[in-house]
Design a protein around this motif. Structure first.
Motif, short mmCIF file in Angstrom:
data_model
loop_
_atom_site.label_atom_id
_atom_site.label_comp_id
_atom_site.label_asym_id
_atom_site.label_seq_id
_atom_site.Cartn_x
_atom_site.Cartn_y
_atom_site.Cartn_z
N GLY A 282 -5.45 2.26 7.51
CA GLY A 282 -5.42 0.91 6.96
C GLY A 282 -6.00 0.84 5.56
N MET A 283 -7.17 1.47 5.37
CA MET A 283 -7.81 1.47 4.05
C MET A 283 -6.92 2.17 3.01
SD MET A 283 -10.76 -0.07 4.14
CE MET A 283 -12.31 -0.34 5.01
N ARG A 284 -6.35 3.32 3.40
CA ARG A 284 -5.51 4.07 2.48
C ARG A 284 -4.28 3.26 2.08
NH1 ARG A 284 -2.66 8.90 5.20
NH2 ARG A 284 -1.34 7.16 5.81
N ARG A 285 -3.64 2.63 3.05
CA ARG A 285 -2.42 1.88 2.74
C ARG A 285 -2.71 0.64 1.89
NH1 ARG A 285 2.17 2.15 7.43
NH2 ARG A 285 2.34 4.43 7.44
N ALA A 286 -3.85 0.01 2.15
CA ALA A 286 -4.22 -1.14 1.33
C ALA A 286 -4.42 -0.72 -0.13
CB ALA A 286 -5.48 -1.79 1.88
N ALA A 287 -5.06 0.46 -0.31
CA ALA A 287 -5.28 0.97 -1.67
C ALA A 287 -3.97 1.36 -2.32
CB ALA A 287 -6.23 2.16 -1.62
N GLU A 288 -3.07 2.01 -1.58
CA GLU A 288 -1.79 2.44 -2.14
C GLU A 288 -0.94 1.25 -2.58
OE1 GLU A 288 -1.21 6.56 0.49
OE2 GLU A 288 -0.18 4.71 1.07
N ARG A 289 -1.04 0.17 -1.83
CA ARG A 289 -0.24 -1.02 -2.16
C ARG A 289 -0.96 -1.93 -3.15
NH1 ARG A 289 2.14 -2.85 3.81
NH2 ARG A 289 2.90 -0.77 4.42
N VAL A 290 -2.15 -1.54 -3.57
CA VAL A 290 -3.00 -2.37 -4.43
C VAL A 290 -3.11 -3.77 -3.82
CG1 VAL A 290 -3.55 -2.92 -6.83
CG2 VAL A 290 -1.97 -1.06 -6.33
N ASN A 291 -3.36 -3.79 -2.52
CA ASN A 291 -3.48 -5.05 -1.80
C ASN A 291 -4.96 -5.41 -1.70
OD1 ASN A 291 -3.55 -7.14 0.10
ND2 ASN A 291 -1.71 -6.39 1.14
N ASP A 292 -5.45 -6.11 -2.73
CA ASP A 292 -6.88 -6.41 -2.78
C ASP A 292 -7.31 -7.32 -1.63
OD1 ASP A 292 -7.08 -4.89 -5.05
OD2 ASP A 292 -6.89 -6.60 -6.43
N SER A 293 -6.43 -8.21 -1.23
CA SER A 293 -6.76 -9.12 -0.14
C SER A 293 -6.97 -8.36 1.17
CB SER A 293 -5.66 -10.16 0.04
OG SER A 293 -5.92 -10.97 1.18
N ALA A 294 -6.05 -7.44 1.48
CA ALA A 294 -6.17 -6.65 2.71
C ALA A 294 -7.41 -5.78 2.66
CB ALA A 294 -4.93 -5.79 2.90
N LEU A 298 -10.68 -5.89 5.31
CA LEU A 298 -11.13 -4.72 6.06
C LEU A 298 -12.57 -4.36 5.70
CD1 LEU A 298 -7.95 -2.44 6.08
CD2 LEU A 298 -8.84 -3.87 7.94
N ARG A 299 -12.88 -4.38 4.41
CA ARG A 299 -14.23 -3.99 4.00
C ARG A 299 -15.27 -5.02 4.43
NH1 ARG A 299 -14.02 0.61 1.85
NH2 ARG A 299 -12.17 1.32 0.70
N ALA A 300 -14.86 -6.27 4.55
CA ALA A 300 -15.78 -7.29 5.05
C ALA A 300 -16.04 -7.13 6.54
CB ALA A 300 -15.21 -8.68 4.76
N ALA A 301 -15.10 -6.49 7.23
CA ALA A 301 -15.23 -6.32 8.69
C ALA A 301 -16.00 -5.07 9.07
CB ALA A 301 -13.84 -6.29 9.33
N VAL A 302 -15.76 -3.98 8.35
CA VAL A 302 -16.31 -2.68 8.74
C VAL A 302 -17.81 -2.62 8.53
CG1 VAL A 302 -16.25 -0.21 8.33
CG2 VAL A 302 -14.14 -1.52 8.25
N VAL A 312 -12.56 -10.56 13.31
CA VAL A 312 -11.84 -9.53 14.07
C VAL A 312 -10.34 -9.80 14.03
CG1 VAL A 312 -11.47 -8.56 16.37
CG2 VAL A 312 -13.79 -9.04 15.60
N SER A 313 -9.96 -11.06 14.23
CA SER A 313 -8.53 -11.42 14.21
C SER A 313 -7.91 -11.14 12.85
CB SER A 313 -8.37 -12.90 14.56
OG SER A 313 -8.79 -13.15 15.89
N ALA A 314 -8.64 -11.43 11.78
CA ALA A 314 -8.11 -11.19 10.44
C ALA A 314 -7.91 -9.69 10.20
CB ALA A 314 -9.07 -11.76 9.39
N ALA A 315 -8.88 -8.88 10.64
CA ALA A 315 -8.75 -7.42 10.48
C ALA A 315 -7.59 -6.89 11.30
CB ALA A 315 -10.05 -6.73 10.88
N ARG A 316 -7.43 -7.40 12.50
CA ARG A 316 -6.30 -6.98 13.34
C ARG A 316 -4.98 -7.26 12.64
NH1 ARG A 316 -8.28 -9.78 19.00
NH2 ARG A 316 -9.42 -7.99 19.88
N ALA A 317 -4.85 -8.48 12.11
CA ALA A 317 -3.59 -8.86 11.45
C ALA A 317 -3.29 -7.95 10.26
CB ALA A 317 -3.67 -10.33 11.00
N VAL A 318 -4.31 -7.60 9.49
CA VAL A 318 -4.13 -6.72 8.33
C VAL A 318 -3.69 -5.32 8.79
CG1 VAL A 318 -5.39 -5.48 6.53
CG2 VAL A 318 -5.66 -7.95 6.76
N LEU A 319 -4.33 -4.80 9.82
CA LEU A 319 -3.99 -3.45 10.31
C LEU A 319 -2.55 -3.40 10.83
CD1 LEU A 319 -7.36 -2.60 12.07
CD2 LEU A 319 -6.42 -1.47 10.04
N ILE A 320 -2.12 -4.49 11.44
CA ILE A 320 -0.72 -4.55 11.90
C ILE A 320 0.22 -4.64 10.70
CG2 ILE A 320 0.97 -5.96 13.14
CD1 ILE A 320 -1.33 -6.76 15.05
N ASP A 321 -0.10 -5.54 9.77
CA ASP A 321 0.77 -5.77 8.62
C ASP A 321 0.91 -4.52 7.75
OD1 ASP A 321 2.26 -7.63 6.82
OD2 ASP A 321 0.64 -7.10 5.44
#
Length: 368
Positions: A282-294, A298-302, A312-321
């Motif tokens: 999840g972290m890698r894909r967020a960085a690759e897509r330059v998705n600052d929101s995602a 994730l960083r706020a959750a971990v 938890v729900s927000a992190a789940r949604a990001v990991l799925i997306d």
């Protein structure tokens, strides 16, 4: 027992109940000794006993049993009882791992019960004893986890295995204990370093979970049966792949599991800051897509011990997306296929092949 058709029941059919019976018998003997010498400690060990007996899938003894069966062990033979007792000792290895893991992660619940360190901290508070209650809980958990490991060695030694079988069992047993502890240390190290490399996550999974959950139990059973090197190598290859797949499923459940089923609070892996493969992807894909929101979600959750259900729900949604969940599912499928291919090429008895194929499914397709 009858040496008869498979239509009659054998330990193959009743293994979890037989394992529980052996554990209860072992605990009764140990507690009788403890109560005669140190009643307070016997009372304390009740918490460890409750944890070991409270649930679990008995996967480790089951894999050890089928490792023995794969190498020609006779479920109706004279040695079957000793093998069951030896395999049951693996539940005490697991007890050690759970007590210490929960302490290091500061987890509040396990199998629907308060964790050991939480139980003893609360006992301290209610009694109004001196010094800090949390420190007392931590100390009790260290001691009871150590006791579980010592009792595992005792149970294996007293299982009734022949001297030759016990000698053969020593190699996988000793390797397993060290690998489990090494994996636990690497897990902690990855958390404090913030190591998000997927290869690190897989390495931790291999040592911390796969080795002592599947690979080494299979090796243990095969060694007891004096299996040829080709059988041991094939079973270990199968076990490594299934063991990692098992842990990847556990990682998915650590974020998406139902607490009523898993016995643990939802999102605990996020709160504890575990750098699982799921999170690493999840972290890698967020960085690759330059998705600052995602990335921010994730960083706020971990590692956020105060993470609430919305977080938890927000992190789940990001990991799925981000496709992280789908990628981990794909890896579970790949590892399972790899394991079954390895198993198909290993010269083992047909009943064991069927049993291990069923176990592979139950270990990787589960909800708790």
């Amino acid at each position: 027992m009858h040496s008869s058709p498979r239509s009659l029941r054998t330990p193959d059919d009743d293994l979890p109940d037989l394992v529980r019976h052996e554990l209860v018998s072992f605990f009764e003997t140990r507690q009788a000794v403890q109560r005669a010498t140190a009643g307070e400690f016997a009372d304390a060990t009740d918490s460890l006993i409750e944890l070991v007996l409270s649930g679990g899938k008995r996967l480790r003894p089951t894999f050890a049993w089928w490792g023995w069966r794969a190498a020609g062990g006779d479920p109706t033979g004279a040695q079957a009882g000793a093998v069951i007792r030896a395999a049951s000792a693996l539940e005490l290895i697991q007890g050690c791992a759970l007590v210490h893991d929960d302490l290091m992660d500061d987890s509040p619940r396990r199998r629907g019960l308060p964790t050991v360190h939480v139980t003893f901290a609360e006992r301290h508070r209610q009694a109004g004893w001196a010094t800090g209650s949390n420190r007392f809980g931590m100390a009790a958990a260290v001691l009871l986890g150590d006791l579980s490991l010592a009792w595992a060695d005792d149970m294996l030694r007293e299982s009734g295995l022949s001297a030759a079988a016990a000698t053969r069992a020593a190699e996988p047993w000793q390797a397993m204990r060290t690998e489990m502890l090494a994996g636990q240390y690497l897990d902690m190290l990855a958390q404090v370093r913030g190591d998000e490399d997927p290869e690190t996550a897989l390495r931790v999974n291999r040592l911390k979970s796969a080795a002592y959950t599947v690979e080494r139990p299979l090796h243990l059973g095969a060694a007891i049966a004096d299996a040829p090197a080709a059988v041991v190598a094939g079973l270990r290859g199968f076990g490594t792949a299934i063991g990692v797949a098992f842990q990847l499923r556990d990682d998915q459940l650590g974020v998406f599991g139902d607490p009523a089923v898993t016995g643990k609070p939802a999102g605990d892996d996020l709160r504890e800051g575990k750098r699982t493969l799921l999170l690493s992807i999840g972290m890698r894909r967020a960085a690759e897509r330059v998705n600052d929101s995602a990335s921010a979600i994730l960083r706020a959750a971990v590692g956020n011990a105060e993470l609430d259900e919305d977080g938890v729900s927000a992190a789940r949604a990001v990991l799925i997306d981000l496709g992280a969940v789908a990628e981990v599912e794909k890896e579970i499928d790949r590892l399972t296929e790899q394991a079954l291919t390895e198993l198909a090429a290993t010269p083992i008895v047909s009943d064991a092949r069927e049993g291990l194929t069923r176990l592979a499914a139950s270990a990787t397709r589960r909800d708790h």
